[in-house]
Scaffold this motif. Structure first.
Motif, mmCIF file in Angstrom:
data_model
loop_
_atom_site.group_PDB
_atom_site.id
_atom_site.type_symbol
_atom_site.label_atom_id
_atom_site.label_comp_id
_atom_site.label_asym_id
_atom_site.label_seq_id
_atom_site.Cartn_x
_atom_site.Cartn_y
_atom_site.Cartn_z
ATOM 1 N N ASN A 284 -6.898 13.184 12.058
ATOM 2 C CA ASN A 284 -7.064 14.530 11.510
ATOM 3 C C ASN A 284 -8.157 14.615 10.453
ATOM 4 O OD1 ASN A 284 -4.699 16.149 12.771
ATOM 5 N ND2 ASN A 284 -3.739 14.243 12.089
ATOM 6 N N ASP A 285 -9.029 13.594 10.433
ATOM 7 C CA ASP A 285 -10.191 13.588 9.547
ATOM 8 C C ASP A 285 -9.791 13.782 8.083
ATOM 9 O OD1 ASP A 285 -12.912 13.303 9.034
ATOM 10 O OD2 ASP A 285 -13.292 15.465 9.168
ATOM 11 N N ILE A 286 -8.799 13.017 7.665
ATOM 12 C CA ILE A 286 -8.287 13.082 6.304
ATOM 13 C C ILE A 286 -8.793 11.867 5.529
ATOM 14 C CG2 ILE A 286 -6.187 12.976 4.880
ATOM 15 C CD1 ILE A 286 -4.751 14.353 7.300
ATOM 16 N N GLY A 287 -9.392 12.103 4.376
ATOM 17 C CA GLY A 287 -9.874 11.000 3.560
ATOM 18 C C GLY A 287 -8.711 10.223 2.961
ATOM 19 N N TYR A 288 -8.711 8.898 3.159
ATOM 20 C CA TYR A 288 -7.593 8.084 2.680
ATOM 21 C C TYR A 288 -8.083 6.719 2.223
ATOM 22 C CZ TYR A 288 -7.774 5.063 6.795
ATOM 23 O OH TYR A 288 -8.177 4.153 7.734
ATOM 24 N N LYS A 289 -7.255 6.055 1.418
ATOM 25 C CA LYS A 289 -7.461 4.665 1.026
ATOM 26 C C LYS A 289 -6.121 3.949 1.120
ATOM 27 C CE LYS A 289 -11.841 4.803 -0.502
ATOM 28 N NZ LYS A 289 -12.142 6.221 -0.346
ATOM 29 N N VAL A 290 -6.132 2.728 1.620
ATOM 30 C CA VAL A 290 -4.939 1.873 1.594
ATOM 31 C C VAL A 290 -5.044 0.982 0.373
ATOM 32 C CG1 VAL A 290 -3.631 0.074 2.787
ATOM 33 C CG2 VAL A 290 -4.681 1.946 4.101
ATOM 34 N N ASP A 291 -3.945 0.835 -0.367
ATOM 35 C CA ASP A 291 -4.035 0.107 -1.623
ATOM 36 C C ASP A 291 -2.737 -0.624 -1.937
ATOM 37 O OD1 ASP A 291 -5.344 -0.826 -3.855
ATOM 38 O OD2 ASP A 291 -5.759 1.158 -4.688
ATOM 39 N N ILE A 292 -2.822 -1.520 -2.909
ATOM 40 C CA ILE A 292 -1.680 -2.248 -3.461
ATOM 41 C C ILE A 292 -1.596 -1.907 -4.942
ATOM 42 C CG2 ILE A 292 -0.833 -4.552 -4.089
ATOM 43 C CD1 ILE A 292 -2.098 -5.559 -1.458
ATOM 44 N N TYR A 293 -0.395 -1.575 -5.406
ATOM 45 C CA TYR A 293 -0.187 -1.249 -6.816
ATOM 46 C C TYR A 293 0.606 -2.393 -7.455
ATOM 47 C CZ TYR A 293 -0.699 3.391 -4.578
ATOM 48 O OH TYR A 293 -1.096 4.465 -3.803
ATOM 49 N N PRO A 294 -0.026 -3.241 -8.252
ATOM 50 C CA PRO A 294 0.631 -4.471 -8.704
ATOM 51 C C PRO A 294 1.786 -4.275 -9.681
ATOM 52 C CG PRO A 294 -1.532 -4.241 -9.726
ATOM 53 C CD PRO A 294 -1.438 -3.172 -8.696
ATOM 54 N N HIS A 295 1.777 -3.210 -10.479
ATOM 55 C CA HIS A 295 2.829 -3.010 -11.486
ATOM 56 C C HIS A 295 3.415 -1.613 -11.299
ATOM 57 C CE1 HIS A 295 1.171 -6.613 -13.297
ATOM 58 N NE2 HIS A 295 -0.005 -6.016 -13.382
ATOM 59 N N TYR A 296 4.242 -1.447 -10.271
ATOM 60 C CA TYR A 296 4.617 -0.113 -9.807
ATOM 61 C C TYR A 296 5.922 -0.225 -9.027
ATOM 62 C CZ TYR A 296 3.400 4.546 -7.740
ATOM 63 O OH TYR A 296 3.356 5.875 -7.369
ATOM 64 N N GLY A 297 6.751 0.775 -9.161
ATOM 65 C CA GLY A 297 7.923 0.939 -8.311
ATOM 66 C C GLY A 297 8.113 2.416 -8.045
ATOM 67 N N SER A 298 8.670 2.782 -6.912
ATOM 68 C CA SER A 298 8.808 4.186 -6.524
ATOM 69 C C SER A 298 10.266 4.514 -6.223
ATOM 70 C CB SER A 298 7.961 4.485 -5.291
ATOM 71 O OG SER A 298 8.551 3.895 -4.143
ATOM 72 N N ASP A 299 10.527 5.784 -5.994
ATOM 73 C CA ASP A 299 11.856 6.184 -5.554
ATOM 74 C C ASP A 299 12.186 5.594 -4.186
ATOM 75 O OD1 ASP A 299 12.944 7.632 -7.655
ATOM 76 O OD2 ASP A 299 11.979 9.507 -7.076
ATOM 77 N N ALA A 300 11.171 5.336 -3.370
ATOM 78 C CA ALA A 300 11.424 4.714 -2.072
ATOM 79 C C ALA A 300 11.867 3.267 -2.234
ATOM 80 C CB ALA A 300 10.173 4.799 -1.195
ATOM 81 N N SER A 301 11.229 2.532 -3.132
ATOM 82 C CA SER A 301 11.654 1.150 -3.365
ATOM 83 C C SER A 301 13.026 1.110 -4.038
ATOM 84 C CB SER A 301 10.612 0.383 -4.184
ATOM 85 O OG SER A 301 10.296 1.044 -5.392
ATOM 86 N N ALA A 302 13.336 2.121 -4.875
ATOM 87 C CA ALA A 302 14.674 2.209 -5.481
ATOM 88 C C ALA A 302 15.730 2.427 -4.405
ATOM 89 C CB ALA A 302 14.724 3.334 -6.505
ATOM 90 N N ALA A 303 15.399 3.222 -3.394
ATOM 91 C CA ALA A 303 16.341 3.469 -2.302
ATOM 92 C C ALA A 303 16.596 2.202 -1.492
ATOM 93 C CB ALA A 303 15.798 4.579 -1.399
ATOM 94 N N ILE A 304 15.554 1.421 -1.276
ATOM 95 C CA ILE A 304 15.710 0.150 -0.556
ATOM 96 C C ILE A 304 16.602 -0.799 -1.354
ATOM 97 C CG2 ILE A 304 14.473 -1.936 0.152
ATOM 98 C CD1 ILE A 304 14.159 0.273 2.161
ATOM 99 N N ARG A 305 16.351 -0.887 -2.649
ATOM 100 C CA ARG A 305 17.168 -1.766 -3.495
ATOM 101 C C ARG A 305 18.635 -1.327 -3.518
ATOM 102 N NH1 ARG A 305 12.522 -1.982 -7.266
ATOM 103 N NH2 ARG A 305 11.708 -4.104 -7.271
ATOM 104 N N ALA A 306 18.872 -0.028 -3.362
ATOM 105 C CA ALA A 306 20.234 0.484 -3.356
ATOM 106 C C ALA A 306 20.958 0.177 -2.052
ATOM 107 C CB ALA A 306 20.229 1.988 -3.610
#
Length: 351
Positions: A284-306
């Motif tokens: 869909n011609d959307i500008g994107y970057k793939v990245d790694i965030y070294p010091h980060y946690g999200s609500d998605a990772s919190a859900a996995i931990r739960a």
């Protein structure tokens, strides 16, 4: 048919959201704002016991569902000590450093609901008095709040109604530049909340039927680690956190594209979902970057931990100077909105 995404409207929503004080633990007012916005769109909502808000859009398939989340809680502080010199000592809410709030205007909300203003300063601010003003450590011992009131003692402060446990929020100082930049505190993650609200509005106004019933969790405890780890339906297959993309040395994320996270401090995100998002961006011609965030946690990772049995992912607009005075560009908002628009209409990934 309305133009989508309407970045001007998204920016206005961001401005409204960031100006509502909402440090983790004191988010009722901003949740009410979001709730009212969604109710005006005739969207079904309910609150969880933690105070977060869940909106649901029924889809063709109700046996397999999606959940998207963004958080309205922000960094902030709480009164730790009413000092004898007529100032306040703070304890921080969220993961940031004292130097990032030095010199910032703030609001103190008392238990009775009164709001007083102040400035966050080093005790040793005056260079005419303290020879170590520049070298003294920015920490809990040295940083204090100067209240905008005639106070010279702890007793004076308490007469104003201020006590230990009162919440302190930071002035967002939001500004929109003519060339598309958005400068403000708390773009993490109110920029993403505005993006999700715009997406929901688009779906409702165009009377779209999504392929899967989709829930939108506006969480209110992400900055302290557990905003999105509950209220996930058993039917939820994919869980996508929409949060800021982190910028800095060694990062690919910028302020002009959508950032797709491959890994953060919790570990890799679901590979097939990540690739699915990349393919949607390419197609869909959307500008994107793939990245790694070294010091980060999200609500998605919190859900996995739960312990939830879900496929999890993380995307968001690129935000410069995270957990300080942040900035992004309207083009990053636009690319994120486009990717989410195509994502909610796409098929689930294989599992």
């Amino acid at each position: 048919m309305n133009t989508y995404p309407d970045v001007t409207e998204t920016k206005q929503l961001i401005k409204e959201l960031v100006t509502i004080p909402s440090p983790s633990g004191n988010t009722k007012k901003v949740i009410q704002f979001v709730e009212s916005y969604l109710q005006n769109l005739n969207v079904e909502t309910n609150r969880n016991r933690k105070g977060g808000l869940i909106a649901t859009l029924p889809g063709t398939n109700q046996e397999e569902q999606r959940m998207l989340t963004a958080h309205v809680d922000t960094l902030g502080a709480i009164v730790k000590e009413v000092k004898s010199n007529g100032r306040l000592r703070l304890d921080l809410i969220g993961g940031f450093r004292y130097n990032s709030i030095e010199g910032e205007y703030c609001e103190i909300q008392t238990t009775a609901g009164q709001v007083l203003t102040g400035t966050i300063l080093m005790h040793q601010t005056s260079v005419h008095v303290y020879k170590d003003a520049g070298k003294a450590e920015r920490n809990q011992e040295n940083i204090e709040v100067r209240i905008d009131a005639k106070v010279d003692s702890a007793e004076d402060i308490r007469k104003l109604g201020i006590e230990v446990g009162d919440f302190v929020s930071f002035d967002p100082r939001v500004e929109m530049t003519d060339n598309g930049f958005i400068k403000s505190r708390h773009l993490d993650d109110k920029a993403s909340v505005a993006i999700l609200l715009q997406l929901i509005k688009k779906i409702k106004e165009e009377n779209m039927t999504l392929p899967y019933t989709t829930h939108f969790l506006i969480s209110n405890n992400e900055e302290i680690g557990y905003g999105g780890n509950s209220n996930i339906t058993p039917e939820t297959v994919e869980y996508l956190a929409v949060d800021m993309g982190a910028m800095g040395d060694g990062q690919t994320t910028d302020e002009y594209t959508v950032s797709i996270c491959a890994k953060d401090s919790s570990g890799p995100y679901h590979y097939e979902l990540r690739q699915h998002l990349v393919e949607l961006a390419k197609t869909n011609d959307i500008g994107y970057k793939v990245d790694i965030y070294p010091h980060y946690g999200s609500d998605a990772s919190a859900a996995i931990r739960a312990g939830h049995d879900i496929i999890h992912g993380l995307i968001g607009p690129g935000i410069d100077s995270s957990h300080a005075f942040e900035r992004t560009h309207e083009s990053s908002l636009e690319q994120t909105e486009k990717l989410l628009f195509h994502y909610v209409q796409s098929d689930l990934v294989s599992y």
